[in-house]
Design a protein around this motif. Structure first.
Motif: not given
Length: 601
Positions: A357, A359, A365, A367
């Motif tokens: 993941s 950010q 964000t 993933e």
């Protein structure tokens, strides 16, 4: 009542030394409260203060010494100074309060008027002070014991939700009408296609239905120790069904069932590390599972997970576990001295997942996850020759313990008879494919504003064990010289099933977009969502996919649109429309419309 003359008081005191000292101390104390300047005068000089004159008279009579009298007068002066300072402080506080009230409500500061408004911050301060004083007094008096409850009781959290649903199943009039309900057959008596009195159950594919349904769930989270947390949840449900907690209303007002939905412990022994061991019937420990798993499925067994931050907004996680799907009956097979071993009869899921993941910014964000699911011993096995009068054949336990629809199936009994007049063919059905599913998922989350979020997700799954030739071989009965596969071969000529006419596949994918509030918790929060999915018959194990879309299972493609709106605190109204149809085989188009009232606590 009249007061005594001063000369009579003086005579009485003069004759009683002990009384004189007590009276003098009392009079000096009272004089201190008046805070008169007389105390500051020369103690021996005549004074306007009768108390000073009394003290001087007692000195002259020899009842008090001069030094003793001076000490008493000095003490009274000190008390007078303290009283004066306290009175000045009180006056200052009163003036400040009047100024604050006048600023908040000028009308109330006028002479002769009452205060009609007290500022909120003043009321909050008064409330907090009173609360603290009451609690302090209660604890001091033993009415409240700070340690009256044990730590584990204070660590318990209760949560739950309730959903009321109106659900419509809408079938296309062009649907085929001969779909067998294999799940009902495999969970009950074998189907005998040659017995008019024991015909197999047929699915409804043409008559529309409407249901009122509820879902109620009550969960508990208990911190047993800093390293151990217990989770439990009870939920409604119409049957022993892993994919749904819906309960139909009706049934002549009979009581509704409650099931043990979750019961597991989370062991996290390392302080400062996000490492967990889950044991029991647990919430799904894997991420982004919308394509492979129905959201109501909970897994039985043991799982590990570990997450870590690497810096720069990057974090990673891994998870894995072993989950028993079904055990062979203890006496399997019933009619044989030699019992089936665990290696061939017990069905397992072994699964692992890893992901990253990132950010990128405070608003964006991303993933990316990869998972691998190995389903052990789920494929059916053709039995050795078995008499059609037998109550049990040697591979009956290889049939799935639960299924929906879509996977390729074959009859698992090789039936024979010694009576030419007995043509019974009681059959169970097993999965023709093995399943080793590789799943890749990705998600992007972007906060357009403080209360507006866009979510984009994509999923792709491939059954690495899918092999058309292997499936056809598994379903072929060499003794009978015929295939016993019963679906996904509708385009094949009678008795001529081959790879060229077998219609299945091992691929599945899905995309979804959601726009709105990140959570629905208050009035005015909202979300809208749309998705499309495509699932070939043997891409996924059909037992655990979304039970609502196309009535559950695989061999389905279509879209979903929906929305949800917060109408009160923790209360929302939702509307969803699903439209699905077959990928291969006979026509089967199903629309599903759901209107929900959701309450969370």
């Amino acid at each position: 009542m009249s007061s005594l003359p001063f000369h009579r008081i003086k005579r009485f005191v003069s004759s009683n030394p002990i009384v004189s000292r007590a009276l003098v101390a009392a009079l000096l104390g009272a004089t201190a409260l008046t805070a008169t300047p007389a105390l500051a005068q020369d103690a021996a000089a005549p004074s306007d203060n009768p108390t000073i004159n009394l003290v001087n008279a007692l000195v002259k009579k020899g009842i008090l010494g001069r030094a003793e009298a001076d000490t008493m007068i000095a003490q009274a002066q000190t008390q007078a100074d303290q009283v004066k300072a306290a009175m000045q402080a009180a006056q200052t506080a009163q003036t400040s309060a009047q100024t604050a009230v006048a600023a908040a409500s000028p009308a109330s500061a006028q002479p002769g008027t009452s205060v009609r408004y007290v500022p909120q911050f003043v009321r909050d301060q008064i409330r907090e002070e009173v609360r603290n004083e009451v609690l302090a007094d209660a604890k001091t008096q033993g009415l409240v014991a700070p340690d009256a409850m044990p730590d584990w009781v204070r660590g318990i959290k209760i949560s739950g939700d309730f959903r009321f649903r109106d659900e419509a199943h809408l079938f296309d009039k062009g649907n085929a009408t001969d779909f067998l309900n294999i799940g009902t057959i495999n969970s009950g008596k074998p189907a005998d296609f040659n017995d008019p009195a024991n015909q197999p159950p047929i699915r409804n594919t043409t008559a529309n239905r409407n249901y009122l349904r509820i879902r109620a769930r009550l969960g508990i989270e208990a911190t047993i120790a800093p390293q151990i947390t217990f989770y439990g949840r009870l939920a409604t449900g119409m049957q022993n069904n892993p994919d749904s907690t819906n309960q139909n209303l009706g049934g002549y007002f009979t009581d509704k069932g409650i099931w043990l939905d979750r019961a597991y412990v989370d062991i996290h022994p390392f302080k400062g590390e996000d490492a967990h061991l889950f044991l029991g019937r647990m919430a799904n420990p894997f991420h982004l599972t919308e394509l492979v798993w129905d959201k109501d499925v909970n897994l039985d067994g043991a799982a590990l997970s570990y997450s870590r931050r690497f810096g720069g907004g990057l974090s990673g996680f891994i998870a894995g576990g072993a989950f028993p799907l079904d055990y062979a009956p203890d006496d399997d097979p019933q009619t044989s001295v030699a019992k089936t071993g665990n290696g061939t009869a017990t069905k397992w899921l072994f699964a692992g997942q890893a992901g990253l993941s990132w950010q990128a910014t405070s608003k964006l964000t991303a993933e990316l996850d990869g998972a691998y699911y190995v389903y052990s011993n789920v494929a059916g096995r053709l039995s050795p020759a078995c008499y059609n009068t037998s109550a049990y054949c040697l591979t009956d336990s290889s049939r799935p313990g639960y299924q929906q629809a879509g996977n390729t199936l074959f009859a698992i009994r090789d039936l024979t008879t010694t009576d030419p007049t007995n043509q019974a063919i009681p059959q169970y059905f097993g999965l023709a494919s093995r399943f080793r599913v590789l799943d890749a998922s990705g998600a992007l989350t972007y906060d357009l504003s403080d209360d507006l979020r866009l979510d984009l997700t994509g999923h792709y799954s491939r059954n690495l064990a899918y092999n058309a030739s292997e499936i056809l071989a598994r379903g072929y009965n060499a003794t009978q010289k015929a295939s016993q596969i019963i679906n996904n071969v509708e385009s094949c000529p009678a008795g001529g099933i081959a790879v060229g006419c077998f219609k299945s596949g091992g691929d599945a994918w899905m995309v979804r977009a959601t726009l709105g509030s990140s959570r629905i918790v208050k009035f005015g929060d909202w979300q809208i969502t749309g998705s499309y999915r495509y699932i070939q018959p043997d891409a996924l194990l059909d037992a655990f996919t979304d039970q609502d879309f196309h009535q559950g299972g695989t061999n389905a493609r279509g879209w979903t649109i929906g929305g949800e709106y917060g109408v009160f605190r923790n209360t929302s109204f939702g509307l969803r429309w699903m439209s699905g149809q077959e990928v291969f085989g006979p026509p089967l188009k199903i629309d599903l419309v759901q209107a929900d009232l959701n309450v969370h606590f």
